[in-house]
Design a protein around this motif. Structure first.
Motif, short mmCIF file in Angstrom:
data_model
loop_
_atom_site.label_atom_id
_atom_site.label_comp_id
_atom_site.label_asym_id
_atom_site.label_seq_id
_atom_site.Cartn_x
_atom_site.Cartn_y
_atom_site.Cartn_z
N PRO A 54 0.82 -1.22 0.00
CA PRO A 54 0.00 0.00 0.00
C PRO A 54 0.85 1.27 0.00
CG PRO A 54 -0.81 -1.58 1.62
CD PRO A 54 0.50 -2.10 1.14
N ASP A 55 0.55 2.17 -0.90
CA ASP A 55 1.23 3.46 -0.97
C ASP A 55 0.25 4.50 -1.48
OD1 ASP A 55 1.08 3.12 -3.78
OD2 ASP A 55 3.01 2.09 -3.80
N LEU A 56 0.76 5.71 -1.71
CA LEU A 56 -0.09 6.84 -2.10
C LEU A 56 -0.24 6.98 -3.60
CD1 LEU A 56 1.26 9.51 0.43
CD2 LEU A 56 -0.77 8.08 0.67
N SER A 57 0.30 6.07 -4.37
CA SER A 57 0.25 6.19 -5.82
C SER A 57 -1.16 5.91 -6.34
CB SER A 57 1.24 5.22 -6.46
OG SER A 57 0.88 3.88 -6.15
N LEU A 58 -1.44 6.49 -7.51
CA LEU A 58 -2.72 6.26 -8.16
C LEU A 58 -2.79 4.84 -8.73
CD1 LEU A 58 -3.25 9.59 -10.12
CD2 LEU A 58 -4.83 8.64 -8.43
N PRO A 59 -3.96 4.21 -8.70
CA PRO A 59 -4.09 2.91 -9.38
C PRO A 59 -4.03 3.09 -10.89
CG PRO A 59 -6.21 3.64 -8.52
CD PRO A 59 -5.20 4.62 -8.02
#
Length: 285
Positions: A54-59
């Motif tokens: 899990p991270d803050l990047s866009l799917p």
């Protein structure tokens, strides 16, 4: 040029802070609240492979709706929702009624005994209950594993919170209002219901949100008291995740968290003004 005294901020520093505060405060709020919220939403919208870390990047492709539908079907959301309501609603109503009546008496009686009882009543805020003793007591009463036992546990735990908030609020209500009702022939019950209770709406709204937040998200006491005999949303999430259904499926876990949090978000959005009013009037005054 006028010098400033040592240890005190200069006028220029005060002006700088005054100008920066309207920008700094929303920015800090955005970081503290927005970043975790975005992490939940972004992870819930990813595929299983993208959500392994899990991270803050866009799917790469949003799958939030598909993940929510999968959780609703396989995660036992409807049963957990009604199970949570079965516990939350009686717990909140019961603790508000008992706590507000006790707080009214404690606020209006000025004596050493009342002060000692008030200190004892709010001690539950800092003194955690003994879980083992609690479970053994419920077994002796035949309430272990039942919704009634769980409701009693929550009422006992959060009664101190309600008494603390409501007592401070009652002390701000003029006693002359109650005396006027008594002169008209109203008894204690009618005075409380007709005069005091309507004035307690702001602080009771605050207490309602706080108790709902604690009870709705609780898994610790529910695990020991009801185990798997009653389904609640957080207990369901804990059980399915630990059983392997959602093992490493962080996109489904975060989707479950979104569905579990929506009812509280709606309630908080509706009652936020009364919550702030209740906190400032009940706790500060």
């Amino acid at each position: 040029m006028k010098a400033t005294s040592p240890g005190r901020p200069g006028l220029s520093d005060s002006k700088i802070w005054t100008r920066l505060q309207p920008v700094f405060t929303p920015l800090l709020t955005l970081v503290v609240i927005g970043v975790p919220l975005w992490l939940v939403v972004a992870t819930a919208g990813k595929s299983r492979g993208e959500a392994l870390q899990p991270d803050l990047s866009l799917p790469s492709k949003w799958q939030l709706w598909d993940n929510l539908k999968a959780v609703w079907t396989d995660g036992g959301i409807p049963a957990g929702f009604f199970g949570s309501l079965l516990v939350v609603i009686p717990s909140v109503i019961g603790v508000l009624i008992v706590g507000s009546m006790a707080a009214w008496i404690l606020a209006r009686r000025a004596s050493k005994l009342t002060a000692a009882l008030y200190a004892l009543a709010i001690s539950g805020i800092v003194l955690p209950p003994a879980v083992v003793t609690l479970v053994l007591l419920l077994r002796q009463l035949g309430l272990a594993g039942s919704a009634v036992g769980m409701i009693g546990v929550y009422m006992g735990i959060y009664l101190s919170t309600v008494i603390f908030f409501v007592t401070g609020f009652v002390r701000t209500i003029p006693a002359s209002l109650e005396e006027a009702a008594q002169i008209d022939g109203a008894g204690p019950v009618k005075v409380f219901v007709r005069v005091v209770l309507p004035l307690l709406r702001p602080v009771l709204a605050t207490a309602t949100i706080l108790v709902c937040l604690y009870v709705w998200n609780d898994v610790f006491y529910a695990f020991f008291v009801v185990g798997g005999r009653l389904e609640t949303l957080p207990l369901n999430l804990f059980q399915v995740a630990s059983a392997g259904l959602y093992l490493n499926n962080w996109h489904l876990i975060f989707a479950y968290v979104i569905l579990m949090s929506l009812p509280l978000v709606v309630v908080f959005a509706i009652a936020q003004r009364k919550i702030i009013s209740g906190i400032t009037s009940g706790a500060v005054k």
